[in-house]
Enzyme design. Structure first.
Site, PDB file in Angstrom:
ATOM      1  N   ARG A  16     -22.959  -8.501  31.629  1.00  0.00           N
ATOM      2  CA  ARG A  16     -21.715  -8.651  32.401  1.00  0.00           C
ATOM      3  C   ARG A  16     -21.290 -10.121  32.553  1.00  0.00           C
ATOM      4  O   ARG A  16     -20.843 -10.550  33.608  1.00  0.00           O
ATOM      5  CB  ARG A  16     -21.852  -7.994  33.779  1.00  0.00           C
ATOM      6  CG  ARG A  16     -21.879  -6.470  33.696  1.00  0.00           C
ATOM      7  CD  ARG A  16     -21.944  -5.853  35.068  1.00  0.00           C
ATOM      8  NE  ARG A  16     -23.196  -6.187  35.732  1.00  0.00           N
ATOM      9  CZ  ARG A  16     -23.412  -6.136  37.034  1.00  0.00           C
ATOM     10  NH1 ARG A  16     -22.441  -5.732  37.829  1.00  0.00           N
ATOM     11  NH2 ARG A  16     -24.576  -6.451  37.553  1.00  0.00           N
ATOM     12  N   GLU A  17     -21.417 -10.867  31.465  1.00  0.00           N
ATOM     13  CA  GLU A  17     -21.074 -12.287  31.505  1.00  0.00           C
ATOM     14  C   GLU A  17     -19.598 -12.510  31.843  1.00  0.00           C
ATOM     15  O   GLU A  17     -19.245 -13.460  32.544  1.00  0.00           O
ATOM     16  CB  GLU A  17     -21.383 -12.950  30.154  1.00  0.00           C
ATOM     17  CG  GLU A  17     -22.865 -13.039  29.819  1.00  0.00           C
ATOM     18  CD  GLU A  17     -23.396 -11.801  29.085  1.00  0.00           C
ATOM     19  OE1 GLU A  17     -22.809 -10.703  29.218  1.00  0.00           O
ATOM     20  OE2 GLU A  17     -24.417 -11.931  28.389  1.00  0.00           O
ATOM     21  N   LYS A 116      -5.561   5.734  36.003  1.00  0.00           N
ATOM     22  CA  LYS A 116      -6.625   6.029  35.050  1.00  0.00           C
ATOM     23  C   LYS A 116      -6.103   6.100  33.622  1.00  0.00           C
ATOM     24  O   LYS A 116      -5.031   6.610  33.362  1.00  0.00           O
ATOM     25  CB  LYS A 116      -7.305   7.350  35.409  1.00  0.00           C
ATOM     26  CG  LYS A 116      -8.183   7.215  36.616  1.00  0.00           C
ATOM     27  CD  LYS A 116      -8.664   8.526  37.107  1.00  0.00           C
ATOM     28  CE  LYS A 116      -9.907   8.972  36.440  1.00  0.00           C
ATOM     29  NZ  LYS A 116     -11.056   8.128  36.502  1.00  0.00           N
ATOM     30  N   ILE A 436     -13.826   9.916  57.566  1.00  0.00           N
ATOM     31  CA  ILE A 436     -14.134  10.511  56.265  1.00  0.00           C
ATOM     32  C   ILE A 436     -15.609  10.342  55.892  1.00  0.00           C
ATOM     33  O   ILE A 436     -16.091  10.959  54.950  1.00  0.00           O
ATOM     34  CB  ILE A 436     -13.187   9.943  55.181  1.00  0.00           C
ATOM     35  CG1 ILE A 436     -11.737  10.117  55.613  1.00  0.00           C
ATOM     36  CG2 ILE A 436     -13.400  10.600  53.836  1.00  0.00           C
ATOM     37  CD1 ILE A 436     -11.321  11.554  55.934  1.00  0.00           C
ATOM     38  N   ARG A 520     -14.564  -5.146  37.540  1.00  0.00           N
ATOM     39  CA  ARG A 520     -15.389  -4.135  38.179  1.00  0.00           C
ATOM     40  C   ARG A 520     -16.017  -3.196  37.147  1.00  0.00           C
ATOM     41  O   ARG A 520     -15.334  -2.646  36.296  1.00  0.00           O
ATOM     42  CB  ARG A 520     -14.559  -3.326  39.159  1.00  0.00           C
ATOM     43  CG  ARG A 520     -15.423  -2.680  40.199  1.00  0.00           C
ATOM     44  CD  ARG A 520     -14.642  -1.831  41.147  1.00  0.00           C
ATOM     45  NE  ARG A 520     -15.400  -0.621  41.338  1.00  0.00           N
ATOM     46  CZ  ARG A 520     -16.442  -0.523  42.152  1.00  0.00           C
ATOM     47  NH1 ARG A 520     -16.823  -1.556  42.860  1.00  0.00           N
ATOM     48  NH2 ARG A 520     -17.093   0.621  42.264  1.00  0.00           N
ATOM     49  N   TRP A 566     -18.529  11.548  37.478  1.00  0.00           N
ATOM     50  CA  TRP A 566     -18.873  10.122  37.530  1.00  0.00           C
ATOM     51  C   TRP A 566     -20.239   9.837  36.914  1.00  0.00           C
ATOM     52  O   TRP A 566     -20.848   8.804  37.183  1.00  0.00           O
ATOM     53  CB  TRP A 566     -18.761   9.605  38.971  1.00  0.00           C
ATOM     54  CG  TRP A 566     -17.325   9.571  39.434  1.00  0.00           C
ATOM     55  CD1 TRP A 566     -16.207   9.743  38.656  1.00  0.00           C
ATOM     56  CD2 TRP A 566     -16.828   9.364  40.770  1.00  0.00           C
ATOM     57  NE1 TRP A 566     -15.064   9.649  39.416  1.00  0.00           N
ATOM     58  CE2 TRP A 566     -15.414   9.416  40.719  1.00  0.00           C
ATOM     59  CE3 TRP A 566     -17.441   9.118  42.015  1.00  0.00           C
ATOM     60  CZ2 TRP A 566     -14.612   9.236  41.851  1.00  0.00           C
ATOM     61  CZ3 TRP A 566     -16.642   8.947  43.135  1.00  0.00           C
ATOM     62  CH2 TRP A 566     -15.248   9.009  43.050  1.00  0.00           C
ATOM     63  N   HIS A 646     -12.946  16.553  51.061  1.00  0.00           N
ATOM     64  CA  HIS A 646     -12.088  15.371  51.099  1.00  0.00           C
ATOM     65  C   HIS A 646     -11.705  14.975  49.686  1.00  0.00           C
ATOM     66  O   HIS A 646     -12.521  15.011  48.778  1.00  0.00           O
ATOM     67  CB  HIS A 646     -12.817  14.207  51.784  1.00  0.00           C
ATOM     68  CG  HIS A 646     -12.136  12.892  51.559  1.00  0.00           C
ATOM     69  ND1 HIS A 646     -10.925  12.583  52.124  1.00  0.00           N
ATOM     70  CD2 HIS A 646     -12.465  11.828  50.789  1.00  0.00           C
ATOM     71  CE1 HIS A 646     -10.553  11.385  51.719  1.00  0.00           C
ATOM     72  NE2 HIS A 646     -11.475  10.901  50.899  1.00  0.00           N
ATOM     73  N   GLU A 670      -5.409  11.758  51.313  1.00  0.00           N
ATOM     74  CA  GLU A 670      -4.710  10.499  51.525  1.00  0.00           C
ATOM     75  C   GLU A 670      -3.199  10.754  51.563  1.00  0.00           C
ATOM     76  O   GLU A 670      -2.649  11.315  50.632  1.00  0.00           O
ATOM     77  CB  GLU A 670      -5.034   9.542  50.382  1.00  0.00           C
ATOM     78  CG  GLU A 670      -4.245   8.263  50.449  1.00  0.00           C
ATOM     79  CD  GLU A 670      -4.358   7.444  49.178  1.00  0.00           C
ATOM     80  OE1 GLU A 670      -5.481   7.295  48.668  1.00  0.00           O
ATOM     81  OE2 GLU A 670      -3.323   6.971  48.711  1.00  0.00           O
ATOM     82  N   HIS A 699      -7.335   1.017  52.615  1.00  0.00           N
ATOM     83  CA  HIS A 699      -7.505   0.031  51.539  1.00  0.00           C
ATOM     84  C   HIS A 699      -7.056  -1.356  51.970  1.00  0.00           C
ATOM     85  O   HIS A 699      -7.256  -2.323  51.253  1.00  0.00           O
ATOM     86  CB  HIS A 699      -6.725   0.460  50.299  1.00  0.00           C
ATOM     87  CG  HIS A 699      -7.192   1.779  49.765  1.00  0.00           C
ATOM     88  ND1 HIS A 699      -6.579   2.972  50.095  1.00  0.00           N
ATOM     89  CD2 HIS A 699      -8.233   2.109  48.973  1.00  0.00           C
ATOM     90  CE1 HIS A 699      -7.226   3.968  49.513  1.00  0.00           C
ATOM     91  NE2 HIS A 699      -8.229   3.473  48.829  1.00  0.00           N
TER      92      HIS A 699
HETATM   93  N1  GLN Z   1     -17.607  10.277  52.364  1.00  0.00           N
HETATM   94  C1  GLN Z   1     -17.209   9.223  51.484  1.00  0.00           C
HETATM   95  C2  GLN Z   1     -16.946   7.959  52.284  1.00  0.00           C
HETATM   96  O1  GLN Z   1     -16.455   8.023  53.337  1.00  0.00           O
HETATM   97  C3  GLN Z   1     -15.980   9.589  50.696  1.00  0.00           C
HETATM   98  C4  GLN Z   1     -15.638   8.527  49.696  1.00  0.00           C
HETATM   99  C5  GLN Z   1     -14.507   8.890  48.765  1.00  0.00           C
HETATM  100  O2  GLN Z   1     -13.713   9.725  49.069  1.00  0.00           O
HETATM  101  N2  GLN Z   1     -14.432   8.276  47.630  1.00  0.00           N
HETATM  102  O3  GLN Z   1     -17.199   6.874  51.850  1.00  0.00           O
HETATM  103 ZN    ZN Z   2     -11.541   9.184  49.764  1.00  0.00          ZN
END
Ligand code: GLN
Ligand code: ZN
Length: 763
Positions: A16-17, A116, A436, A520, A566, A646, A670, A699
């Site tokens: 990861r230089e 994406k 959350i 990232r 993932w 969620h 969201e 965010h």
């Molecule tokens: N439960 C996770 C958190 O609160 C949910 C993260 C996510 O939705 N990406 O971090």
């Molecule tokens: Zn989330």
């Protein structure tokens, strides 16, 4: 002669230089010159590595300091006006302002939107265009990188994002038609192709990945017009490059385009080969994507060989090229570095370097070179060993998956009965508040984990630390008056890794980094074998947290689809089967949490939507098994155990029926940035269960005030029943600091109180 080629190489460097150089540059610790030097060294190293591994044709202009779509926009001067002053004064500063925003030297610019790249975990920056867009060449990156390779004695093949895909991946900010800009864009492409020709480029790889999507008549017209404009002399030969799927119903169009070569993905879509061969225009070169650019497994060379032989028989060696299925951007650099993995598992892996070596071997074998056959035998043994390995196959797991039936995916009662049972148990007010899951992961928390991992902090000390953080978090929520608490997730590094580390069938690499966006990178777990849960994974901390309080404590799990999505996934069985295995392991966890007295359990599925196949015709099948897996995980509990889910986005119009079918008692999403507009789908489809539309954007460090949140909640209340609504932030709080979290949640709880009050006076 059959040529081994490559379509793109990981940019970051095996260690990861590039990430380090970029971040040091952003901190002001290295000069622009030093950053460019690092970039140049990496390009040179990667070109040499690719040549040594067997690529006769190496790509150039696949490198990027941040993102290749942004590079394309920048190259064509598609820079929104607000960045222009900065970009004209300092190109590099302007480029990074587009990529990540800036608040320096009197500028206050937000980054472009990021999204994406097809169905990968790579994110590109979405170019912003307007009706009056003027395109012109700004700089000469593709030419410069071509000449850089040439100076090293390499004849490289420049990679360009094709004009139609470029426009389709962009957005207009004034509602005008993107494709209408094609006439303005094409002359700039023609000019660039001319320059590349002058510089000595024989071929250009022109990527049109949108050709594997559903394309309509207007899109087809655009391809026709674009490639007709390139047909004139004075340009290098063009390899039209498709990947991530089959050209399918776009193939007839592809065959009419005046290009010199076509690349097809034979890993994702081997079935397209016959149709492609049957209609291949005479003299057109065919580039075969034979090794998987999206996954980390060694290729079954016999299968690849059989495909290549079919092509060889039809069109001969001269017109045939061997390649990865797509750019190798999506895999790590070198599996040989993974010395900590068990040697059998390591032998099953092929990262970028090994994939090129596989192609060289195939090409040697196709040429009938004898030594290739002994090597092929060896490769075959590795594939056989993996196929037969006891680490991969566990009969109990297969039997359990086979035994899944209707009863495993159905809750005991329908939602109305469950709702009554849950309310009797939980006794929540109207507009209940919750979060959350994660709370701030401060430096202290990350340092404690790092010290524990490196052996400097013994397990007792680490556990005591986590317990103290958890208790503090519980008291914090109690003091704020939140209704359903969480434990804070301090013990978790990452929402997938934490579970993968505790499940059989998962392995973790040391250097298996893949670029996610900009600097990232992520290091996806490798799912290599049947998945099993040797012991409970989360019960201990949830139970501990519940023991501290009278209020309901929510148990927190990552859902099966997200774990799958993932990770690097097995290629020897369908994704749906692997997902069912994960779902069964998580089901056991859910039941253990329930047995431990946890009455509310949240199963996060933020990746459910991104798993959608590229073609609409494939959506149903995917959504069916994705929903089934969620239900396997969640459906075993009693009526009075409340299941939450969620998802961190809100574009639900396309998939709302699947979300309804998941049948979670509560879903949080969201919505704050869209000002609740994205609740639409739930309203239109009469979403029957409960919903927590996020009332503030986590965010940003900005603290919203009570009035804003009340306004959003009133909007939601206007379209949904009060008994349906929860009050929560948009997502987890792990990237936030404590002071802003305190202020924001305090305001959120106050907003919920106001809504409750309004409900009593209007009742
Ligand atoms: N439960 C996770 C958190 O609160 C949910 C993260 C996510 O939705 N990406 O971090
Ligand atoms: Zn989330």
């Amino acid at each position: 002669m059959t040529t081994v080629t490559n379509l793109g190489f990981p940019r970051m460097g095996a260690k990861r230089e590039l990430k380090q150089a970029l971040e040091a540059f952003w901190r002001g610790e290295v000069s622009p010159q030093q950053l460019q030097d690092t970039a140049r060294h990496l390009r040179e190293r990667h070109w040499r590595l690719q040549r040594e591994a067997g690529a006769e044709v190496v790509p150039c202009n696949d490198f990027s300091l941040y993102d290749h779509v942004l590079d394309t926009a920048f190259l064509f001067d598609a820079i929104p006006d607000r960045y222009r002053v900065l970009a004209d004064a300092d190109a590099l500063a302007g480029y990074f302002a587009l990529a990540r925003g800036t608040q320096r030297d009197g500028f206050d610019l937000q980054a472009l939107e990021m999204t994406k790249w097809f169905d990968t975990n790579y994110h590109y920056l979405v170019p912003e265009l307007t009706q009056g867009q003027v395109f012109r060449l700004r700089g000469d990156k593709p030419v410069a990188e071509f000449l850089e390779a040439k100076a090293l004695g390499l004849q490289a093949r420049p990679v360009l994002l094709g004009p139609v895909s470029f426009l389709l991946l962009s957005k207009t900010v004034d509602g005008s038609d993107r494709l209408a800009l094609l006439d303005r864009l094409l002359p700039v492409y023609v000019e660039l192709l001319g320059k590349l020709k002058q510089a000595g480029a024989e071929w250009v790889q022109i990527d049109e990945p949108c050709l594997v999507l559903d394309q309509d008549g207007d899109d087809h017209d655009a391809y026709r017009k674009a490639y007709a404009a390139f047909a004139a002399a004075g340009r290098p030969r063009l390899l039209l490059t498709t990947y991530f799927g089959a050209t399918g119903d776009n193939l007839a169009l592809v065959n009419t385009l005046p290009v010199d070569g076509l690349h097809i993905d034979l890993v994702r879509a081997p079935g397209q080969l016959d149709a492609v061969l049957d209609a291949l225009p005479p003299e057109r070169v065919l580039s075969l994507g034979l090794v998987d650019g999206r996954n980390i497994w060694r290729t079954d060379l016999d299968r690849a060989m059989a495909l290549a032989r079919r092509v060889q028989d039809r069109i001969g060696n001269r017109r045939m090229q061997l390649a990865p299925s797509c750019s190798l951007l999506h895999v790590p650099v070198d599996a040989a570095l993974e010395t900590a993995l068990p040697s059998d598992l390591r032998s099953w892996l092929a990262f970028a370097r090994q994939k090129l070596e596989e192609l060289r071997l195939l090409s040697h074998a196709l040429k009938g070179l004898m030594p290739a056959y002994t090597e092929l035998d060896r490769a075959r043994e590795v594939i056989e060993a993996r196929r037969a390995s006891g680490k991969v196959h566990r009969a109990e797991v297969a039997a359990r998956v086979a035994a899944i039936d209707g009863s495993a995916v159905r809750r005991h009662s329908g939602y109305p009965a469950r709702q009554r049972a849950q309310q009797a148990r939980l006794k929540l007010p109207l507009f209940p508040t919750t979060t959350i899951g994660s709370f701030p992961q401060t430096r202290d928390v990350r340092e404690a984990r790092a010290r524990h991992k490196s052996g400097k902090l013994p397990v007792e000390g680490y556990d005591a630390f986590i317990a103290a953080e958890t208790e503090r978090c519980v008291r914090f929520q109690e003091a704020l008056g939140i209704d359903v608490l969480v434990h804070g997730e301090f013990e978790r590094n990452d929402m997938v890794e934490y579970f993968g580390e505790q499940l059989d069938g998962f392995a973790f690499t040391r250097h298996g980094w893949v670029q996610s966006y900009g600097s990232r990178c992520v290091k996806p777990p490798i799912i290599y074998g049947d998945v099993q849960r040797p012991a409970p994974m989360t019960v201990r901390w949830s139970q501990y947290a519940q023991s501290l309080t009278e209020r309901p404590m929510k148990g927190m799990l990552t859902g099966p689809v997200t774990v799958l999505q993932w990770s690097f996934v097995r290629d020897d069985q369908p994704r749906s089967v692997t997902c069912r295995q994960i779902a069964l392991a998580l089901r056991d966890e859910v039941l253990d949490l329930e047995a431990a007295g946890i009455g509310v359990i949240q199963i996060d599925e933020p990746a459910l939507r991104e798993g959608l196949p590229l073609r609409r015709q494939d959506w149903r099948a995917y959504l069916d098994w994705a929903v089934e897996c969620f239900r396997i995980t969640s459906a075993g509990v009693a009526d009075d155990t409340q299941i939450h889910t969620h998802m961190c986005y809100s574009e639900f119009n396309d998939i709302i029926d699947a979300v309804v079918a998941m049948d979670a008692d509560v879903i949080s999403i969201e919505t704050s940035r869209s000002r609740m507009e994205l609740l639409d789908a739930f309203v239109k489809f009469h979403y029957p269960n409960q919903i927590g539309p996020g009332v503030y954007d986590i965010h940003s460090p900005r603290v919203p005030d009570v009035g804003e949140m009340v306004a959003l909640l009133r909007k939601a209340r206007a379209v949904l029943k009060p008994e349906q609504l929860w009050v929560n932030p948009d997502c987890g709080l792990k990237t936030r600091g404590w002071p802003e979290t305190h202020a924001a949640l305090q305001a959120m709880v106050e907003a919920a109180r106001i809504l409750r009050y309004e409900a009593t006076v209007t009742a």
